[in-house]
Write a protein that holds these residues in place. Structure first.
Motif, short mmCIF file in Angstrom:
data_model
loop_
_atom_site.label_atom_id
_atom_site.label_comp_id
_atom_site.label_asym_id
_atom_site.label_seq_id
_atom_site.Cartn_x
_atom_site.Cartn_y
_atom_site.Cartn_z
N GLY A 77 0.79 -1.22 0.00
CA GLY A 77 0.00 0.00 0.00
C GLY A 77 0.82 1.27 0.00
N THR A 78 2.13 1.17 0.22
CA THR A 78 2.96 2.37 0.29
C THR A 78 3.59 2.72 -1.04
OG1 THR A 78 4.91 1.10 0.92
CG2 THR A 78 3.49 1.92 2.71
N CYS A 110 -9.16 3.87 -9.90
CA CYS A 110 -8.28 4.33 -8.83
C CYS A 110 -6.93 4.72 -9.44
CB CYS A 110 -8.06 3.25 -7.80
SG CYS A 110 -9.58 2.66 -7.03
N SER A 132 -4.43 5.96 -7.35
CA SER A 132 -3.42 5.90 -6.28
C SER A 132 -3.69 4.69 -5.41
CB SER A 132 -3.46 7.17 -5.42
OG SER A 132 -4.62 7.18 -4.61
N ASP A 133 -2.65 4.24 -4.72
CA ASP A 133 -2.81 3.10 -3.83
C ASP A 133 -3.81 3.40 -2.71
OD1 ASP A 133 -0.92 1.85 -5.34
OD2 ASP A 133 0.73 2.13 -3.93
N GLU A 134 -3.83 4.66 -2.27
CA GLU A 134 -4.74 5.04 -1.19
C GLU A 134 -6.19 4.82 -1.58
OE1 GLU A 134 -2.20 6.89 -2.27
OE2 GLU A 134 -0.88 6.54 -0.54
N GLU A 135 -6.52 5.14 -2.83
CA GLU A 135 -7.90 4.94 -3.29
C GLU A 135 -8.25 3.47 -3.33
OE1 GLU A 135 -8.72 8.76 -6.19
OE2 GLU A 135 -7.75 6.99 -7.05
N ILE A 182 -6.96 1.10 -1.44
CA ILE A 182 -7.09 0.63 -0.06
C ILE A 182 -8.41 1.11 0.56
CG2 ILE A 182 -6.10 0.82 2.26
CD1 ILE A 182 -3.34 0.96 0.80
N ASP A 183 -8.79 2.36 0.27
CA ASP A 183 -10.06 2.88 0.78
C ASP A 183 -11.23 2.03 0.31
OD1 ASP A 183 -8.85 4.88 2.19
OD2 ASP A 183 -9.26 6.46 0.71
N ARG A 232 -11.20 -1.28 2.20
CA ARG A 232 -11.63 -1.11 3.59
C ARG A 232 -13.13 -0.87 3.68
NH1 ARG A 232 -6.69 2.87 5.46
NH2 ARG A 232 -5.18 1.23 5.95
#
Length: 201
Positions: A17-18, A138, A140-143, A145-146, A149
């Motif tokens: 995820g980073t 998506c 980005s990785d953040e999207e 992961i969101d 989750r």
């Protein structure tokens, strides 16, 4: 994060995820200015089928119904070959993966429309996530992961990995430019061969 429609494998993105997805710079962009060649160099139907993992009948049906028409050359009538760009074939492979996972044709049409509007180099940094009903884009990785989750994203397709697969296959297949003259006989056109055989018989 835009809702669109597709599937595939984002495993490499989800496990780390980073790490931000980076645009790929492969053989297609070995020289300055080569990026434009991805839209002017075309691949005939059999090569597109080989690289995308679809049948010629699917390819022909999708072109006739407007799901995905070839962007290099899309002749009307018989006697001319369609030519698909690298981006066309990349999207074809994504369509195949989405169909295999049960995404509806309506959602796939939305996803295709979104992907076709993107530049070739933009596609490598996109991961498509789907819960089977909707498709999410998506960047980005953040999207990613969101979505996971939130329980929405059930599966994903990292277009960077699809890019590498398509590029590897196409590097071994013949290509041509639309201004090149077409041969009188098209041995790779399965449907035309079948029609000719029917009329001859």
């Amino acid at each position: 994060m835009a809702a669109t429609g597709t599937t595939g494998d984002a495993a490499s993105v989800l496990q780390d995820g980073t790490r931000a997805a980076q645009p790929l710079q492969g053989a297609l962009f070995a020289h300055p200015g080569d990026a434009s060649d991805t839209e002017t160099v075309g691949y005939r139907g059999p090569a597109a089928c080989n690289a995308a993992g679809v049948t010629y009948r699917q390819l022909d049906y999708w072109a006739r119904t407007g799901l995905l028409e070839p962007s290099v050359r899309n002749p009307s009538g018989s006697g001319h070959q369609r030519l698909y760009s690298f981006r066309d074939i990349l999207v074809l492979k994504v369509v195949k993966r989405l169909l295999d996972t049960g995404v509806s044709l309506q959602q796939i049409r939305i996803a295709v429309s979104t992907l076709r509007a993107r530049g070739v180099s933009d596609l490598a940094g996109i991961t498509l996530m789907s819960d089977g009903a909707s498709v999410y884009e998506c960047t980005s990785d953040e999207e990613v992961i969101d979505l996971m989750r939130g329980g929405q994203g059930v599966f994903g397709i990292a277009l960077g990995s699809v890019w590498r697969e398509v590029e590897g296959t196409l590097s071994e297949l013949p290509s041509e430019r639309p201004e090149e003259p077409e041969p009188a006989v098209h041995p790779g056109d399965e449907l035309r061969q079948r029609r000719q055989a029917r009329h001859a018989g």
